[in-house]
Design an enzyme around this catalytic site. Structure first.
Site, PDB file in Angstrom:
ATOM      1  N   THR A 663      -2.659  -2.966   3.641  1.00 24.35           N
ATOM      2  CA  THR A 663      -1.243  -3.308   3.859  1.00 24.35           C
ATOM      3  C   THR A 663      -0.574  -3.637   2.529  1.00 24.35           C
ATOM      4  O   THR A 663       0.616  -3.438   2.356  1.00 24.35           O
ATOM      5  CB  THR A 663      -1.138  -4.504   4.836  1.00 24.35           C
ATOM      6  OG1 THR A 663      -2.107  -5.480   4.466  1.00 24.35           O
ATOM      7  CG2 THR A 663      -1.359  -4.076   6.272  1.00 24.35           C
ATOM      8  N   LYS A 667       3.264  -2.698   0.760  1.00 18.13           N
ATOM      9  CA  LYS A 667       4.163  -3.658   0.112  1.00 18.13           C
ATOM     10  C   LYS A 667       4.529  -3.157  -1.291  1.00 18.13           C
ATOM     11  O   LYS A 667       5.681  -3.244  -1.716  1.00 18.13           O
ATOM     12  CB  LYS A 667       3.495  -5.037   0.053  1.00 18.13           C
ATOM     13  CG  LYS A 667       3.237  -5.643   1.420  1.00 18.13           C
ATOM     14  CD  LYS A 667       2.214  -6.769   1.400  1.00 18.13           C
ATOM     15  CE  LYS A 667       1.821  -7.194   2.808  1.00 18.13           C
ATOM     16  NZ  LYS A 667       0.653  -8.118   2.836  1.00 18.13           N
TER      17      LYS A 667
END
Ligand SMILES: CCc1ccc([C@H](C)CC(=O)N[C@@H]2O[C@H](CO)[C@@H](O)[C@H](O)[C@H]2O)cc1
Length: 823
Positions: A663, A667
């Protein structure tokens, strides 16, 4: 109703200031003149919390008034990060707060935000994903409760001493934490151990019941989760363990002081500390106790909420949908059956139907060592009734399997919940898969590998049950909060709706050849890099140049994430500079960050290795202006907010097939960093969406790795073929990065040159070539910014709002609920 008193609910600077002043005086017992930064942080936090309450209560009232299917997100981890600024953003009063704190003589709101302690109630990806999902659920106005554990001590704080990781207890609760509301009157009882017995109830039915030998109380602590600029305020309900009998006077009177508090200590231990392993199942008894504890409290709480609203328990699955965040809460399948059958006297089939309709399971890892298997005897001693129910679940399931694969005993053994090989164990992934109506992976490649590798037989048995929902991250925290410069540039350029509709970012593509805009875009990055450079200097004393390429790898330390591959590449760059063969390398600052599980010695040695290289490189004048290496201590959500907005190159270099999704990669892309990475996890989808030409790909694919593994892989072959790799290894063997101690890194070298389980050697040369492409691209700043802009423009898909919409429509079948606030 709503609370109109401006001191409690006003959203202009005056009201916020008055609210703070009142809390300083009445809540904290402090005068503004003598208030510390921490006092002001607490006062502002309480004042902001006041402004959440109307929404918080109205959201619960809305469900009470009109039953609405609610999401219950079960997770052993919620890495929610600092709360103050996020609540200011979602309330839309950041500026007002900035003005209010200035009236107390404070330089800026940032000075207050800095003192906030973050609740480290998670290890890494899985825990942070749960936090992003809770924020998106509220922002999408979907009623939801996140159920978990209120650990007294979260993930350890990391300090680096002489290059080594040292773990320090995380006392996040000291001094009080303003964002929780204890609800002791909604406590629950939970049993452990003991025995089961059959009996005939007064209607003459044969029944079974559990007679636990030990009890604990679960006290819920609620944390409001406010949506972005909506009235919906969902909550996180975290359970704290307490003793049924907190003090035994009889023991005290006979002078057995420890005896007097023994039970209290034993019970409280359940929620004492988070297990700091991020992918290795240790199978500890206390860990299973923690899992059963929060799951039982949560399911009891959900059934009670039906009863208090006079909704028949039969309608459980119409009112609740339960998502299991990995197998850690998988005991829920057996516990819900126990509550429905033993406590509510449901017949088996009806209970199973409700359970199956209500429960869904997300898998977050393929690593065999991370798949939870509980020793049968341990399980039996702690949860005897659950084991009986699991045996029955298993028996009925295997009957189905026999029908489908008649005479195939092997497949029965493979699919059984009970692993009969060696010491018998309960396979929690099997229990979750059998009990759930849906099983999803967290990225397209990962979900495919679940079907092809992890659970082929289950996928063959129930093809429709296996789906994919690619992870996402919330743009509120990871763009608007952590990169305000970029956020205001976006507001100016495309309006501010991008924050709740990230697909609007594609409008930026029109600007890809607008060199002024590209300069401004690049400038926002430079601002972030300057801030981070300041932080690095304050934390480590290392001076880095913000104009260099910031090459960043921040994530938990793990061999499959291959921080050591990055470190080897740095040695090659170092040697090129020393040998004067570094013609076109880009001046770089390589930044690492991440915690190693305390018992994971190889990961801790990788941290020591990186710091050993940093020491030599940073002390070598030949490296000035060319290369700097930094290991940032204590990487967490707060530090992440500084790093993602200050990065040029995002390192996503895991062995293909090992990183379920990632993840951090999302970002970085959202904040205009370019990725160097393998075709692993969500990297595949990032590359597809941002464009192959805006992504530095390298390395063997998952299927090439499989072939290599099958046909026998000898890392030495790759070392011999690569002069730069063998030179780097020779230097390490000489103790060049360990003050001449050529034994220190022996275990690491033996692993890499011996078995090399994560194919570091096989991917080294290709990785170095990709890094050369990076250096070349960096020379042309305009072109770099154009590629960076396209990464931001095309990263809308990776918003957790998109993920949650997919869960709502394809798995949970829930709809948003508008929360009215009538004043
Ligand atoms: C039993 C010990 C244990 C603890 C945590 C875990 C987690 C599943 C590990 C984890 O955090 N997995 C990460 O989940 C992220 C969110 O889906 C993914 O993006 C990462 O790729 C995955 O490694 C496994 C086993």
């Amino acid at each position: 109703g709503c609370y109109a008193d401006p001191i409690k609910a006003g959203i202009d600077a005056d009201a916020v200031f008055d609210g703070m002043t009142e809390h300083l005086f009445f809540t904290l017992g402090k005068l503004a003149t003598s208030a510390s930064l921490r006092d002001l942080y607490m006062a502002l936090s309480y004042a902001v919390r006041d402004r959440l309450m109307t929404r918080y209560l109205a959201s619960q009232e809305a469900i009470r008034a009109k039953p609405h299917k609610t999401v219950a997100y079960f997770s052993a981890e919620f890495l929610i990060g600092p709360q103050l600024n996020n609540n200011l953003l979602n309330l839309g009063i950041q500026e007002e707060a900035e003005e209010a704190v200035k009236r107390f003589g404070i330089e800026s709101l940032n000075d207050i935000l800095e003192v906030e302690e973050e609740p480290g109630l998670g290890n890494g990806g899985l825990g942070r994903l749960a936090a992003c999902y809770m924020e998106s659920l509220a922002s999408l106005q979907v009623p939801a409760i996140g159920y978990g554990i209120r650990y007294e001590f979260g993930i350890f704080n990391q300090i680096i001493r002489d290059g080594w990781q040292i773990e320090v207890t995380d006392k996040w609760l000291k001094g009080g934490w303003p964002w929780e509301l204890p609800q002791p009157d909604e406590s629950c009882f939970v049993g452990f151990g003991g025995r089961t017995e059959n009996y005939i109830d007064d209607q003459g039915n044969y029944r079974s019941r559990w007679i636990p030998s030990e009890h604990a109380i679960g006290v819920p602590h609620d944390i409001p989760i406010l949506g972005y600029r909506v009235n919906n305020c969902d909550r996180l309900r975290l359970w704290r363990a307490d003793a049924t009998e907190s003090f035994d006077f009889y023991a005290f009177n006979i002078g057995d002081y420890y005896g007097a508090v023994e039970e209290k200590v034993a019970s409280e231990t359940i929620s004492k500390v988070l297990y700091p392993n991020d992918g290795t199942d240790e199978g500890r008894r206390l860990r299973l106790k923690q899992q059963h504890f929060f799951v039982s409290c949560s399911l009891q709480d959900m059934i009670r909420s039906l009863e208090t609203r006079n909704i028949p328990v039969e309608q459980f699955s119409e009112n609740w949908t339960v998502q299991l965040n990995d197998t850690h809460p998988a005991i829920a399948v057996a516990e819900l059956m126990r509550l429905l059958i033993d406590n509510h006297h449901f017949e088996w089939d009806q209970a199973w139907d409700i359970t199956n309709r209500s429960v869904a399971y997300t898998n977050h890892t393929l690593l065999p060592e991370a798949l939870e298997k509980w020793d049968l005897n341990l399980f039996k001693s702690l949860l005897p009734r659950h084991l009986e129910l699991i045996y029955e679940i298993n028996k009925r399931f295997l009957q189905q399997v026999r029908l489908r694969y008649p005479g195939n005993d092997l497949i029965l053994r493979k699919l059984s919940i009970i692993d009969e090989e060696g010491s018998k164990a309960v396979r929690m992934a099997h229990l979750a898969t059998i009990g759930a109506h849906n099983v999803n992976g967290v990225a397209a490649l990962h979900s495919d590998l679940i079907k092809r590798q992890l659970m082929p037989e289950f996928a063959d048995l129930w093809p429709e049950k296996f789906t994919n929902v690619t992870n996402g991250v919330t743009p509120r925290r990871w763009v608007a909060l952590s990169n305000p410069e970029l956020a205001s540039l976006l507001d100016q350029e495309i309006g501010s709706n991008w924050i709740t509709n990230m697909d609007l970012l594609t409008q930026l593509e029109e600007k890809e050849n607008d060199s002024n805009f590209l300069d401004v875009f690049g400038a926002t990055k430079l601002l972030g890099k300057r801030k981070l450079a300041g932080y690095i200097h304050r934390q480590t004393g290392i001076l880095v140049d913000p104009s260099t390429l910031f090459d960043v790898q921040v994530k938990r330390i793990h061999q499959y994430k291959r921080q050591h591959l990055n470190a080897l590449q740095i040695i090659a760059q170092y040697l090129r500079i020393k040998n004067g063969t570094a013609h076109s390398i880009a001046p770089r600052t390589v930044i690492f960050g991440g915690k190693a599980a305390p018992g994971y010695l190889m990961a801790k040695l990788m941290i020591r290795f990186i710091n050993g290289i940093a020491e030599v490189v940073n002390a070598d004048p030949d490296m000035d202006g060319k290369l700097r290496v930094v290991f940032l201590p204590d990487y967490n959500v707060k530090l992440g907010e500084q790093v993602y907005s200050a990065t040029d190159l995002s390192e996503q270099i895991s062995t293909a097939g090992k990183e379920a999704s990632g993840t951090g990669n999302m970002k970085f892309a959202m904040n205009g960093a370019l990725t160097i990475g393998t075709l692993d996890g969500a990297n595949v989808e990032i590359r597809d969406r941002v464009g192959k030409e805006n992504f530095f790909l390298f390395g063997k694919t998952e299927s090439e790795i499989m072939k290599l593994r099958k046909n026998g892989y000898d890392p030495k072959q790759y070392i011999e073929k690569s002069p730069e790799l063998s030179e780097a290894i020779r230097l390490i063997e000489l103790g060049h990065f360990s003050n001449g101690d050529n034994e220190l890194f022996r275990p690491l070298l033996n692993s890499l040159t011996g078995y090399d389980p994560f194919f570091v050697m096989a991917d080294f040369d290709d990785y170095l070539l990709a890094q050369d492409r990076v250096s070349k691209a960096w020379q042309n700043h305009k072109e770099w910014n154009r590629m960076a802009l396209l990464n931001t423009a095309r990263s809308g898909f990776f918003s957790s709002d998109r993920s949650i919409r997919e869960y709502c429509s394809s798995i949970w079948k829930v709809n948003p609920l508008e929360v009215e606030i009538t004043c």
